[in-house]
Write an enzyme that holds these catalytic residues in place. Structure first.
Site, mmCIF file in Angstrom:
data_model
loop_
_atom_site.group_PDB
_atom_site.id
_atom_site.type_symbol
_atom_site.label_atom_id
_atom_site.label_comp_id
_atom_site.label_asym_id
_atom_site.label_seq_id
_atom_site.Cartn_x
_atom_site.Cartn_y
_atom_site.Cartn_z
ATOM 1 N N HIS A 92 -8.811 -8.515 -0.553
ATOM 2 C CA HIS A 92 -8.186 -7.962 -1.769
ATOM 3 C C HIS A 92 -9.252 -7.610 -2.805
ATOM 4 O O HIS A 92 -9.194 -6.552 -3.432
ATOM 5 C CB HIS A 92 -7.193 -8.946 -2.386
ATOM 6 N N HIS A 146 -8.323 -13.049 3.708
ATOM 7 C CA HIS A 146 -7.298 -12.161 3.159
ATOM 8 C C HIS A 146 -7.565 -11.905 1.672
ATOM 9 O O HIS A 146 -7.513 -10.759 1.214
ATOM 10 C CB HIS A 146 -5.918 -12.805 3.369
ATOM 11 N N GLU A 147 -7.875 -12.963 0.915
ATOM 12 C CA GLU A 147 -8.113 -12.817 -0.521
ATOM 13 C C GLU A 147 -9.449 -12.121 -0.817
ATOM 14 O O GLU A 147 -9.538 -11.314 -1.743
ATOM 15 C CB GLU A 147 -8.031 -14.172 -1.234
ATOM 16 N N CYS A 163 1.912 -10.359 2.761
ATOM 17 C CA CYS A 163 1.238 -10.235 1.476
ATOM 18 C C CYS A 163 2.272 -9.956 0.393
ATOM 19 O O CYS A 163 3.192 -9.155 0.597
ATOM 20 C CB CYS A 163 0.228 -9.100 1.550
#
Length: 186
Positions: A163, A159-160, A116
């Site tokens: 976030h 993953h996003e 990341c």
């Protein structure tokens, strides 16, 4: 499941109509990275500019396949993804930006290594769905989008989305034994 995207209908980052500016990427333990981002009005000028900036920042960052608003210091549920050209990619839908995205189907869980930009010195093994269906909204148009994907692109989307929910990949690793110092190639 067939990998597909519905609702994109020719949308490109250039269709946002504004030039993106490269923004600085924040690193952990910056507070914005651990807070849930707010839902956004995908048609607002502010969100359209943010979407263009995310794409511009992602494109100048070597190895970057996704970037979320919290990573540029904005607590909002907006992110860009593009796994084009990545050696682990099989299914590729090109560059797209989603607002207020959520996972609606997830299956075939597999562990894989992640890194990341906001955790630049570490990588880790994270178990994620390798088949995924995500729904979100396109910036600028407000049009709903449904993405059915798999493999590396599915991992990048999760993953996003994490976030945007205030989570880093470090929050998903099985333990300290699954965290590694990032290798630096000269």
């Amino acid at each position: 499941m067939t990998a597909q995207i519905t609702g994109l209908d020719g949308w490109t980052p250039e269709a946002l109509g504004v030039p993106g500016e490269v923004r600085p990427v924040v690193s952990a333990p910056h507070a914005v990275l651990s807070r849930t981002g707010g839902e956004v009005d995908a048609t607002s000028d502010e969100v359209v500019r943010l979407a263009a900036d995310l794409v511009a920042t992602m494109r100048v960052s070597p190895g970057c396949v996704g970037l979320a608003a919290p990573q540029v210091g904005v607590g909002a549920q907006v992110f860009a993804v593009d796994v084009t050209g990545h050696p682990k990619s099989v299914t590729v839908h090109g560059t797209f930006v989603l607002c207020n995205a959520r996972v609606v189907e997830a299956s075939r869980w597999k562990a894989g290594r992640e890194g990341c930009m906001s955790v630049p010195d570490l990588t880790g093994d994270v178990k994620r769905a390798s088949r995924l269906v995500v729904e979100g909204v396109l910036p600028g148009t407000g049009r709903p989008v449904r993405i059915a994907t798999d493999g590396f692109e599915a991992r990048a989307l999760q993953h996003e989305i994490d976030h945007c929910a205030g989570l880093l990949f470090l929050d998903r690793v099985a333990g300290a034994h699954a965290i590694y110092q990032r290798k630096v190639y000269l």
